[in-house]
Design a protein around this motif. Structure first.
Motif, PDB file in Angstrom:
ATOM      1  N   ALA A 272       0.813  -1.212   0.000  1.00 28.24           N
ATOM      2  CA  ALA A 272       0.000   0.000   0.000  1.00 28.24           C
ATOM      3  C   ALA A 272       0.850   1.268   0.000  1.00 28.24           C
ATOM      4  N   ILE A 273       1.951   1.257   0.743  1.00 29.72           N
ATOM      5  CA  ILE A 273       2.785   2.457   0.844  1.00 29.72           C
ATOM      6  C   ILE A 273       3.464   2.757  -0.485  1.00 29.72           C
ATOM      7  N   LEU A 274       4.089   1.745  -1.068  1.00 27.66           N
ATOM      8  CA  LEU A 274       4.770   1.938  -2.347  1.00 27.66           C
ATOM      9  C   LEU A 274       3.778   2.255  -3.459  1.00 27.66           C
ATOM     10  N   GLU A 275       2.608   1.629  -3.413  1.00 26.72           N
ATOM     11  CA  GLU A 275       1.586   1.888  -4.430  1.00 26.72           C
ATOM     12  C   GLU A 275       1.122   3.338  -4.370  1.00 26.72           C
TER      13      GLU A 275
ATOM     14  N   ALA B 114       0.579   8.454  -6.756  1.00 30.41           N
ATOM     15  CA  ALA B 114       0.302   9.840  -6.389  1.00 30.41           C
ATOM     16  C   ALA B 114       1.516  10.757  -6.448  1.00 30.41           C
ATOM     17  N   ILE B 115       2.732  10.206  -6.370  1.00 26.85           N
ATOM     18  CA  ILE B 115       3.908  11.067  -6.277  1.00 26.85           C
ATOM     19  C   ILE B 115       4.839  10.897  -7.473  1.00 26.85           C
ATOM     20  N   THR B 116       5.442   9.729  -7.600  1.00 33.14           N
ATOM     21  CA  THR B 116       6.402   9.520  -8.691  1.00 33.14           C
ATOM     22  C   THR B 116       6.567   8.041  -9.005  1.00 33.14           C
ATOM     23  N   LYS B 117       6.793   7.759 -10.276  1.00 35.99           N
ATOM     24  CA  LYS B 117       7.078   6.389 -10.705  1.00 35.99           C
ATOM     25  C   LYS B 117       8.575   6.118 -10.721  1.00 35.99           C
ATOM     26  N   HIS B 118       9.367   7.184 -10.555  1.00 37.81           N
ATOM     27  CA  HIS B 118      10.821   7.059 -10.564  1.00 37.81           C
ATOM     28  C   HIS B 118      11.379   7.783  -9.342  1.00 37.81           C
TER      29      HIS B 118
ATOM     30  N   TRP C 155      11.032  -3.201  -7.008  1.00 43.43           N
ATOM     31  CA  TRP C 155       9.566  -3.128  -6.923  1.00 43.43           C
ATOM     32  C   TRP C 155       9.037  -2.065  -7.885  1.00 43.43           C
ATOM     33  N   PHE C 156       9.660  -0.883  -7.882  1.00 43.16           N
ATOM     34  CA  PHE C 156       9.197   0.179  -8.776  1.00 43.16           C
ATOM     35  C   PHE C 156       9.390  -0.207 -10.240  1.00 43.16           C
TER      36      PHE C 156
END
Length: 394
Positions: free
Chosen positions: A81-84, A89-93, A116-117
């Protein structure tokens, strides 16, 4: 609006000196290109897009299944949930500072969070099956339109003597074959222009968008002021190499490496020889010099030639990328086993790859950096380094 239309269709811009639109009106004896003819391309572009969907679903997909190309995409990232929340909402990188913060918050190794990213980004990318279906559609269209163009042009005098493009210009009757050729090509490129926003996202998105705009502008320009003869030569020349690159990509997706290498080599030779050799010597020579000698310049002539020169600059850029791709493949791959499409990673975007990629799920506890020392040292796919992209449409 009438004033704007009158300004836009100014005869002194579009037509040679002492020629008016009234001179190019259709008569019982001859038919000339009319701007309103091109309106047909808009609904036809939609029809082509729908035909593509049907083709990919009922023809390309069964062919891909027959070649054992799997529909499943890349490995999915473990739900978190945190990483998602950070991803959406913030950044994919995430940068290094954010990665360190997430590492402390989750008690995960930084490299694990990076993985994970990467997996999460890849999750949104299409499967090999989808890419195969798209390439098969393009291959089929390019093969058809190129075959049609060759069969039509071999019967025309301007294929063998480009000065025929300018004799009696602009009073050159429009034939059914030219009209069909133009409308079909324009419709296809309109469908490509708009489907760029729904297709697989490419690294060369802006370059290809510029290319499609330039191509569509050239088609419209050459049709409206009746430079259709030289326009047919440009279209046919560009379609030739596109057939081979789409075939090479299909072979790559089907894991037929030898065939892929052969087709890519043929594509590279044909692309560079036609775009850097035949195009300037044959096309630019006649549009810049022969037309100047026979017809003389006028405003839209300058615009038309500037667009052709822009196309030549794109040819030079893509030729550089092709040579760079081939050289990198040869230098990094095993002799006789190199795969140029693996090196280029299908520039059009495919799955990301990295040295720390593996199939293990993220651990529940933080790892020391030494835990990653045994990861695969190979970069890219099948041990080849990712490199420069290559063009796949004109």
């Amino acid at each position: 609006m009438a004033g704007i239309l009158a300004w836009f269709w100014n005869e002194r811009f579009w037509l040679p000196h002492n020629v008016t639109w009234a001179d190019l009106k259709n008569t019982d004896e001859a038919t000339f290109p009319q701007a309103e003819d091109l309106y047909l391309a808009c609904p036809l572009a939609f029809c082509i897009f729908m035909i593509r969907l049907v083709f990919e679903r009922f023809i390309a997909r069964p062919c891909a299944m027959g070649l054992k190309i799997q529909a499943n995409g890349p490995q999915k990232a473990q739900p978190n949930a945190i990483l998602e929340k950070v991803f959406t909402a913030i950044t994919k990188h995430p940068d290094e500072k954010r990665l360190e913060g997430l590492s402390k918050q989750l008690d995960w190794d930084v490299r694990t969070i990076q993985r994970w990213f990467r997996q999460r980004r890849n999750q949104e990318k299409p499967s090999t099956l989808a890419r195969f279906c798209e390439s098969m559609w393009r291959f089929t269209f390019y093969l058809y339109i190129f075959t049609y163009g060759v069969r039509f042009l071999k019967k025309t005098p301007w294929l063998w003597n480009t000065k025929e493009c300018w004799y009696n210009y602009p009073y050159q009757p429009l034939t059914v074959d030219i009209h069909y050729y133009y409308i079909l090509e324009l419709s296809f490129y309109l469908s490509l222009l708009f489907s760029q926003f729904t297709d697989i996202r490419r690294k060369d998105f802006l370059i290809m968008f510029l290319h499609h705009v330039a191509t569509i502008s050239l088609i419209i320009f050459s049709y409206v002021n009746n430079m259709a003869r030289v326009g047919t030569l440009v279209m046919c020349l560009h379609d030739a190499a596109d057939v081979l690159i789409e075939a090479a990509k299909m072979a790559n997706y089907a894991k037929c490496q030898i065939l892929c290498n052969l087709l890519f080599a043929m594509f590279a030779i044909l692309f560079i020889s036609s775009r850097l050799g035949v195009y300037p010597v044959w096309i630019l020579n006649t549009t810049l010099f022969e037309s100047w000698e026979i017809v003389g310049p006028y405003p839209s002539w300058w615009v038309f030639n500037l667009l052709l020169i822009l196309l030549q600059l794109l040819h030079s850029f893509w030729s550089y990328l092709i040579v760079k791709t081939a050289c990198r493949a040869i230098s990094k791959g095993k002799v006789g086993k190199w795969n140029p499409l693996h090196v280029s990673k299908d520039d059009r975007s495919d799955i990301e790859s990295s040295s720390d990629e593996d199939d293990s799920p993220p651990p529940n506890q933080k790892h020391h950096s030494s835990a990653t020392n045994g990861t695969n040292k190979n970069h890219g796919t099948n041990g080849y380094l990712t490199g420069a992209p290559y063009p796949d449409e004109h």
